[in-house]
Design a protein around this motif. Sequence first.
Motif, mmCIF file in Angstrom:
data_model
loop_
_atom_site.group_PDB
_atom_site.id
_atom_site.type_symbol
_atom_site.label_atom_id
_atom_site.label_comp_id
_atom_site.label_asym_id
_atom_site.label_seq_id
_atom_site.Cartn_x
_atom_site.Cartn_y
_atom_site.Cartn_z
ATOM 1 N N MET A 13 4.728 -6.030 -9.385
ATOM 2 C CA MET A 13 5.385 -4.852 -8.823
ATOM 3 C C MET A 13 6.109 -5.226 -7.526
ATOM 4 O O MET A 13 5.508 -5.861 -6.665
ATOM 5 N N SER B 201 8.482 -0.510 -5.675
ATOM 6 C CA SER B 201 7.567 0.090 -6.649
ATOM 7 C C SER B 201 6.214 0.370 -6.011
ATOM 8 O O SER B 201 5.574 1.385 -6.291
ATOM 9 N N ARG C 53 6.372 3.408 -3.957
ATOM 10 C CA ARG C 53 6.315 4.585 -4.842
ATOM 11 C C ARG C 53 4.876 4.819 -5.312
ATOM 12 O O ARG C 53 4.400 5.945 -5.356
ATOM 13 N N ALA C 54 4.197 3.704 -5.648
ATOM 14 C CA ALA C 54 2.811 3.824 -6.118
ATOM 15 C C ALA C 54 1.904 4.388 -5.023
ATOM 16 O O ALA C 54 0.959 5.126 -5.313
ATOM 17 N N TYR D 37 2.545 6.648 -3.089
ATOM 18 C CA TYR D 37 2.684 8.112 -3.083
ATOM 19 C C TYR D 37 1.529 8.758 -3.860
ATOM 20 O O TYR D 37 1.181 9.925 -3.615
ATOM 21 N N ALA D 38 0.924 7.986 -4.766
ATOM 22 C CA ALA D 38 -0.221 8.496 -5.540
ATOM 23 C C ALA D 38 -1.292 9.090 -4.616
ATOM 24 O O ALA D 38 -1.891 10.119 -4.921
ATOM 25 N N PHE D 39 -1.501 8.433 -3.472
ATOM 26 C CA PHE D 39 -2.559 8.886 -2.557
ATOM 27 C C PHE D 39 -2.161 10.176 -1.843
ATOM 28 O O PHE D 39 -3.000 11.029 -1.572
ATOM 29 N N ALA E 172 -0.033 12.492 -3.080
ATOM 30 C CA ALA E 172 -0.090 13.582 -4.074
ATOM 31 C C ALA E 172 -1.531 13.950 -4.386
ATOM 32 O O ALA E 172 -1.884 15.134 -4.437
ATOM 33 N N ILE F 227 -2.169 -2.318 -7.185
ATOM 34 C CA ILE F 227 -1.496 -1.960 -5.925
ATOM 35 C C ILE F 227 -2.217 -2.687 -4.793
ATOM 36 O O ILE F 227 -3.455 -2.742 -4.782
ATOM 37 N N ILE G 105 -3.247 -9.076 -8.592
ATOM 38 C CA ILE G 105 -2.321 -7.963 -8.846
ATOM 39 C C ILE G 105 -1.711 -8.089 -10.250
ATOM 40 O O ILE G 105 -1.661 -7.115 -11.006
ATOM 41 N N ARG H 198 -4.431 -7.345 -12.858
ATOM 42 C CA ARG H 198 -4.847 -5.931 -12.905
ATOM 43 C C ARG H 198 -3.907 -5.106 -13.776
ATOM 44 O O ARG H 198 -4.322 -4.153 -14.400
ATOM 45 N N ARG H 199 -2.620 -5.490 -13.760
ATOM 46 C CA ARG H 199 -1.645 -4.738 -14.543
ATOM 47 C C ARG H 199 -1.878 -4.924 -16.042
ATOM 48 O O ARG H 199 -1.492 -4.096 -16.844
ATOM 49 N N LEU I 6 -2.346 11.702 -13.643
ATOM 50 C CA LEU I 6 -1.088 11.439 -12.920
ATOM 51 C C LEU I 6 -1.338 10.506 -11.738
ATOM 52 O O LEU I 6 -0.521 9.635 -11.430
ATOM 53 N N TYR I 7 -2.481 10.702 -11.089
ATOM 54 C CA TYR I 7 -2.853 9.838 -9.959
ATOM 55 C C TYR I 7 -2.935 8.371 -10.423
ATOM 56 O O TYR I 7 -2.310 7.481 -9.826
ATOM 57 N N ARG J 18 0.494 6.963 -11.428
ATOM 58 C CA ARG J 18 1.323 6.566 -10.265
ATOM 59 C C ARG J 18 0.893 5.203 -9.738
ATOM 60 O O ARG J 18 1.729 4.391 -9.339
ATOM 61 N N LEU J 19 -0.422 4.963 -9.712
ATOM 62 C CA LEU J 19 -0.902 3.659 -9.225
ATOM 63 C C LEU J 19 -0.394 2.517 -10.106
ATOM 64 O O LEU J 19 -0.236 1.392 -9.643
ATOM 65 N N ASN K 243 2.472 2.657 -11.435
ATOM 66 C CA ASN K 243 3.926 2.794 -11.333
ATOM 67 C C ASN K 243 4.553 3.481 -12.548
ATOM 68 O O ASN K 243 5.663 3.151 -12.954
#
Lengths: 265, 270
Positions: free
Chosen positions: A1, A5, A8-9, A11-13, A15, A96, B90, B93-94, B116-117, B120-121, B123
């Motif tokens: 990533m 990116s 952007r990720a 932002y999860a925290f 939201a 992340i 990293i 993990r993906r 959704l949380y 987002r993590l 991506n």
Amino acid sequence: MDIASEVRASYAFVARNFNLVKRYLSWEVVFIVFTLVNVLTIGFIGVATGDKRMVLYLVIGALVWRFLSVIFHEVSESIQWERWEGTIEYTFMAPIRRTMMLFGTVIYAVLYGTINTGITLIVALLFFDLTLSGANILTGLLVLIISSFSFIGLGILAAILPLMSTERGSQAAHIIQAIVLLVSGVYYPISVLPEWIRPLSVLSPATYTLRMMRDALLNGRSIGEMWFDILILGIVGFALIPLAIFFFNLAERHAKKLGKLKRSG
Amino acid sequence: MNEVVLECKNLTKAFNTHSNGSGIRNFFVRKKKMFALKNISFSVRKGEIFGIIGPNGSGKSTLVRIIVNLLIPDSGYCMVKGMDVQKNEIEVRRLMNRVSVEASFFKKLSVMENLLYIGRLYNMKSDETRKRVEEIMKKLVFPVTYLEESVENLSRGMQQKVAVARAFMTQPELLLLDEPTTGLDPVSKRHVQEFIVYVRKRFETTILLCSHDMAEVEKICDRVAIIMKGEFVKVDTPERLKILVRGVENPTMEDVFIQLTGREWEKEVN
């Protein structure tokens, strides 16, 4: 990533935490009422002295403390919250970087702290005749922004504690917050503290924040007059954050070696 | 099925306990090392379902935690698609995800807010997450009307289906399932098992399945490892393992366990 990116990720925290606020709305109302009553009570102590400057002195202390302590609390409690919910392993498994995870948490903390303190400020303005005619608001805002970095750093350092121990970690973070409140001159000048406690005031970033905020808002001092203090506060903040992240990563590795990331850990 | 997706080599992990067994720190009580894993080595190929069966405390969850890098082994290493799980964390993990026996969600948040949380993590865009979640939930026979419900209002079986969706929606190449059907009613259990088989067939996902359920392992795994006290006792296909059983007509995996470990399964599990 790539970095974009990851931003952007993170932002999860933001939201997720605002969703949690929404779901625990009744508790949020309780906390805001408690905060308002607390600030008003302190303000009325100032009113009782008959000195308008004293009211402003106390309200500045209460509001600044509210803002900084919310940031500290939200950042330090982020790990604790995941511990209680049992989600920490899933968050830590995600692709992340820890820095970006903490970045997201910090962004939320600053936004939440701003909204929270903003509401408190509006109510305080309704109750008290706060004269800001001679105040240098721009300097005050700058001081507050720069101080936030120190508290973010302290919050990340405190977030290490629940990584090491689920319950004791949170307890220790609360004690740190309480000691900072005691020694930083939030409601009184640090000169009234016993001699033996005063060295702790020197170590607290809140001491400098409050002193500069009062200089800016009560005495109208400008950025140029306080540039050296602002610079020092900025250096402390900017140094503290990478240092805190470094220690956080060390603590995570230690927790992984001992198997402490488990829900029951 | 040629490419090795997961390779674990000489994994050993011990935890310090106190010799009084209380787990309470005491200056006068000597620390004792308890081995959770002893020199475990195995590899899993692309699209394979590799089962691990063993009683509580045999080291299954420790092994899964090491693979997802939530636990650092004392010695040995794990590679996923040729990448070390610690050195390339990293990237690795993906490639993988996990379902554990505890569903573990933000209980007050809705199912969709939780997913959704996580999306987002990883991506994933919100629309993409919603679309994948709805597809997966359909396969798992999970009513989509419950997606906006708080997780705390769902039954254990439904929560576990959400946990399965959380892991699958990121489209992992390696999926670690740690007792995914424990505590589920027979119908929910069947839905999850059918979904595991579907995913392997459809996406060629490599799956590591830790379970207590002998029948489940026999039904869906290509190879099975029997683990006892942190050591692999035997690794083979269910058919070949059953050949090892002597004196029993139509042996089950439970007979295999008793034969190879000299212990009764029910007693070990309970």
